[in-house]
Design an enzyme around this catalytic site. Structure first.
Site, PDB file in Angstrom:
ATOM      1  N   ASP A  92       0.868  -1.172   0.000  1.00 42.89           N
ATOM      2  CA  ASP A  92       0.000   0.000   0.000  1.00 42.89           C
ATOM      3  C   ASP A  92       0.907   1.224   0.000  1.00 42.89           C
ATOM      4  O   ASP A  92       2.031   1.183   0.500  1.00 42.89           O
ATOM      5  CB  ASP A  92      -0.952  -0.022   1.197  1.00 42.89           C
ATOM      6  CG  ASP A  92      -2.130   0.930   0.994  1.00 42.89           C
ATOM      7  OD1 ASP A  92      -2.170   1.625  -0.036  1.00 42.89           O
ATOM      8  OD2 ASP A  92      -3.008   0.988   1.874  1.00 42.89           O
ATOM      9  N   GLY A  95      -0.926   6.225   1.401  1.00 39.89           N
ATOM     10  CA  GLY A  95      -2.019   7.181   1.251  1.00 39.89           C
ATOM     11  C   GLY A  95      -3.155   6.919   2.218  1.00 39.89           C
ATOM     12  O   GLY A  95      -4.143   7.633   2.230  1.00 39.89           O
ATOM     13  N   TYR A  96      -3.053   5.903   3.008  1.00 38.73           N
ATOM     14  CA  TYR A  96      -4.071   5.605   4.014  1.00 38.73           C
ATOM     15  C   TYR A  96      -3.474   5.785   5.395  1.00 38.73           C
ATOM     16  O   TYR A  96      -4.054   6.456   6.253  1.00 38.73           O
ATOM     17  CB  TYR A  96      -4.563   4.171   3.819  1.00 38.73           C
ATOM     18  CG  TYR A  96      -5.626   3.732   4.786  1.00 38.73           C
ATOM     19  CD1 TYR A  96      -6.919   4.245   4.706  1.00 38.73           C
ATOM     20  CD2 TYR A  96      -5.345   2.791   5.774  1.00 38.73           C
ATOM     21  CE1 TYR A  96      -7.894   3.838   5.596  1.00 38.73           C
ATOM     22  CE2 TYR A  96      -6.316   2.379   6.654  1.00 38.73           C
ATOM     23  CZ  TYR A  96      -7.588   2.904   6.563  1.00 38.73           C
ATOM     24  OH  TYR A  96      -8.551   2.493   7.445  1.00 38.73           O
ATOM     25  N   ASP A 146      -2.938   8.054  -2.903  1.00 39.33           N
ATOM     26  CA  ASP A 146      -4.301   8.595  -2.923  1.00 39.33           C
ATOM     27  C   ASP A 146      -4.626   9.223  -1.581  1.00 39.33           C
ATOM     28  O   ASP A 146      -3.864   9.098  -0.626  1.00 39.33           O
ATOM     29  CB  ASP A 146      -5.309   7.461  -3.186  1.00 39.33           C
ATOM     30  CG  ASP A 146      -5.276   6.393  -2.095  1.00 39.33           C
ATOM     31  OD1 ASP A 146      -4.188   6.190  -1.499  1.00 39.33           O
ATOM     32  OD2 ASP A 146      -6.301   5.759  -1.832  1.00 39.33           O
ATOM     33  N   GLY A 221     -11.394   3.998  -0.029  1.00 44.81           N
ATOM     34  CA  GLY A 221     -12.355   4.899   0.600  1.00 44.81           C
ATOM     35  C   GLY A 221     -13.616   4.242   1.114  1.00 44.81           C
ATOM     36  O   GLY A 221     -14.571   4.928   1.476  1.00 44.81           O
ATOM     37  N   ASP A 271      -7.817  -7.325   1.333  1.00 41.56           N
ATOM     38  CA  ASP A 271      -6.866  -7.402   2.434  1.00 41.56           C
ATOM     39  C   ASP A 271      -7.557  -6.782   3.636  1.00 41.56           C
ATOM     40  O   ASP A 271      -8.467  -5.963   3.474  1.00 41.56           O
ATOM     41  CB  ASP A 271      -5.602  -6.572   2.150  1.00 41.56           C
ATOM     42  CG  ASP A 271      -5.849  -5.093   2.374  1.00 41.56           C
ATOM     43  OD1 ASP A 271      -6.486  -4.477   1.504  1.00 41.56           O
ATOM     44  OD2 ASP A 271      -5.473  -4.569   3.438  1.00 41.56           O
ATOM     45  N   HIS A 340      -4.790 -19.447  12.974  1.00 40.36           N
ATOM     46  CA  HIS A 340      -6.134 -19.997  12.760  1.00 40.36           C
ATOM     47  C   HIS A 340      -6.990 -19.057  11.911  1.00 40.36           C
ATOM     48  O   HIS A 340      -7.588 -19.470  10.919  1.00 40.36           O
ATOM     49  CB  HIS A 340      -6.865 -20.286  14.084  1.00 40.36           C
ATOM     50  CG  HIS A 340      -8.321 -20.474  13.838  1.00 40.36           C
ATOM     51  ND1 HIS A 340      -8.825 -21.648  13.338  1.00 40.36           N
ATOM     52  CD2 HIS A 340      -9.364 -19.599  13.878  1.00 40.36           C
ATOM     53  CE1 HIS A 340     -10.126 -21.490  13.109  1.00 40.36           C
ATOM     54  NE2 HIS A 340     -10.476 -20.254  13.433  1.00 40.36           N
TER      55      HIS A 340
HETATM   56  N1  PRF Z   1      -6.467   3.887   0.135  1.00 42.43           N
HETATM   57  C1  PRF Z   1      -5.275   3.244   0.358  1.00 42.43           C
HETATM   58  N2  PRF Z   1      -5.192   2.207   1.206  1.00 42.43           N
HETATM   59  C2  PRF Z   1      -6.310   1.804   1.850  1.00 42.43           C
HETATM   60  C3  PRF Z   1      -7.556   2.417   1.650  1.00 42.43           C
HETATM   61  C4  PRF Z   1      -7.652   3.526   0.743  1.00 42.43           C
HETATM   62  O1  PRF Z   1      -8.701   4.126   0.505  1.00 42.43           O
HETATM   63  C5  PRF Z   1      -8.466   1.740   2.480  1.00 42.43           C
HETATM   64  C6  PRF Z   1      -9.909   2.025   2.629  1.00 42.43           C
HETATM   65  N3  PRF Z   1     -10.650   0.970   3.191  1.00 42.43           N
HETATM   66  C7  PRF Z   1      -7.746   0.744   3.130  1.00 42.43           C
HETATM   67  N4  PRF Z   1      -6.454   0.802   2.753  1.00 42.43           N
HETATM   68  N5  PRF Z   1      -4.189   3.649  -0.281  1.00 42.43           N
END
Ligand code: PRF
EC number: 2.4.2.29
Length: 376
Positions: A92, A95-96, A146, A221, A271, A340
């Site tokens: 990832d 951005g989150y 993002d 999102g 995930d 588990h």
């Molecule tokens: N953007 C990014 N990773 C994420 C999300 C997202 O919107 C979400 C939203 N459930 C989880 N992980 N880059």
């Protein structure tokens, strides 16, 4: 990376497919265990492959960038070499995490300025440097930078944020396409649909993301606090627009029921931290329903954790013993529970795939959703 669609369900929008990467083949629908800091918490690599039968795991740019840092990862020869996981890895973009973990942060057109949650130092993530970072980590699938909008989110904020995410995507693509992998195998970039819970924004975002023609697409999102029905409505709208011949990845979802419902709408990849995080709190997902292993009722239940599931830890250890470990805060309790729950999640998506191939997915899904969410 290549995606082959193998079967379409006739009674729902579910699909079965195959994703090919230089680190191996992934049959979809798939669940990807989360290995934030380059480790799936409390789980050995050998358990991931042999017991859980994971096919691809996740890493987080934000965490890996902060620790161990890019210099160590590059000297190791990338994350695969560093942690010994030889299968596919998806990272990832940060951005989150920047939005959920970092201290004070400022979002500007250029990127995001934030304070590290580890030492408080000031850092800058831009679409360009996040691409470079993921090149250095060496993930097979890397995610665009993002902004994941919160829920609820007012329309104007959601629209401005989405437009910026689209502009950032163009910068991600330009940087990604003008740089090379560092370790001799291919990497691919997935863009991310945003747009909060507004139908017109979701449609616009899905169309924009599709127009980039990348090898796979993600939906972000969602699962940020909105009602499940609203998430399903958005997923369906977006899946109907994203190309059918590319894998669709729904980020950060979810419960077993969420996963089955979204498979029915056309999602291929998932995930979530739920199976591992909840395992560490004593919540087990089983083929019979949800077990809170801390409850008194399991104190002298010497039956296996989940006989029907099979797998080493689920049949070898009893509920009573696991309850004892969890009550005593023994580390083995978290290990058994994590292995588990992940075994269960991988079993669930494998069953879903078999049902899609047999043409019996929808009826099976309706039964399973009820059964799996029962609290035992
Ligand atoms: N953007 C990014 N990773 C994420 C999300 C997202 O919107 C979400 C939203 N459930 C989880 N992980 N880059």
């Amino acid at each position: 990376m290549q995606f082959t669609l193998v079967a379409n369900d006739t009674q729902s929008k579910a699909r079965a497919g195959v994703v090919q990467t230089d680190h191996g083949t992934i049959e979809t629908p798939i669940f990807m265990p989360v290995g934030t800091a380059g480790t799936v918490k409390a789980v050995h690599q050998r358990e991931l492959t042999d017991d859980i039968k994971a096919k691809i795991i996740l890493g987080n740019t934000y965490h890996l960038y902060l620790r161990p840092g890019l210099d160590v990862l590059e000297r190791a020869g990338g994350l695969h070499k560093f942690n010994g996981w030889n299968g596919p890895i998806l990272t990832d973009s940060g951005g989150y995490q920047v939005f959920s973990l970092a201290g004070t942060r400022k979002i500007k057109e250029e990127g995001v300025k934030f304070k590290s949650h580890i030492d408080g130092s000031t850092l800058n993530f831009t679409p360009e440097n996040v691409m470079d970072t993921q090149r250095t980590i060496g993930a097979d699938i890397i995610m665009a930078f993002d902004e994941c909008t919160p829920y609820p989110c007012d329309y104007t904020y959601a629209k401005n944020s989405m437009d910026r995410t689209h502009r950032w995507l163009q910068r991600c693509v330009d940087r990604f396409d003008s740089t090379e992998p560092k370790y001799g195998y291919n990497q691919t970039l997935f863009p991310i649909v945003q747009g909060s819970t507004y139908k017109d924004l979701r449609v616009k975002s899905a169309e924009t993301i599709a127009s980039f023609g990348r090898a796979g697409n993600a939906i972000g999102g969602l699962s940020v606090g909105e009602p499940a029905e609203m998430m399903y409505e958005m997923t369906e709208l977006v899946c109907d627009i994203l190309p059918a011949d590319k894998p669709r990845y729904l980020m950060g979802v979810g419960t077993p029921a969420n996963i089955l419902e979204n498979i029915a709408l056309g999602v291929d990849m998932f995930d979530c931290v739920l199976p591992t995080r909840n395992a560490r709190n004593g919540m087990l997902f089983t083929t019979q329903g949800i077990v809170n292993i801390r409850n008194k009722k399991w104190a002298d239940d010497f039956s296996p954790i989940d006989a029907e599931l099979g797998g080493y830890v689920s049949t070898f250890y009893s509920k009573a013993y696991l309850r004892h470990l969890v009550h005593s805060t023994e580390m083995l309790g978290a290990q058994i529970s994590s292995v588990h729950n992940l075994t269960f999640y991988l079993w669930l998506v494998k069953q879903a795939r078999e049902q899609i191939l047999k043409g019996t997915f929808r009826d099976w899904k309706d039964l399973m959703v009820k059964k799996l969410m029962t609290r035992l």
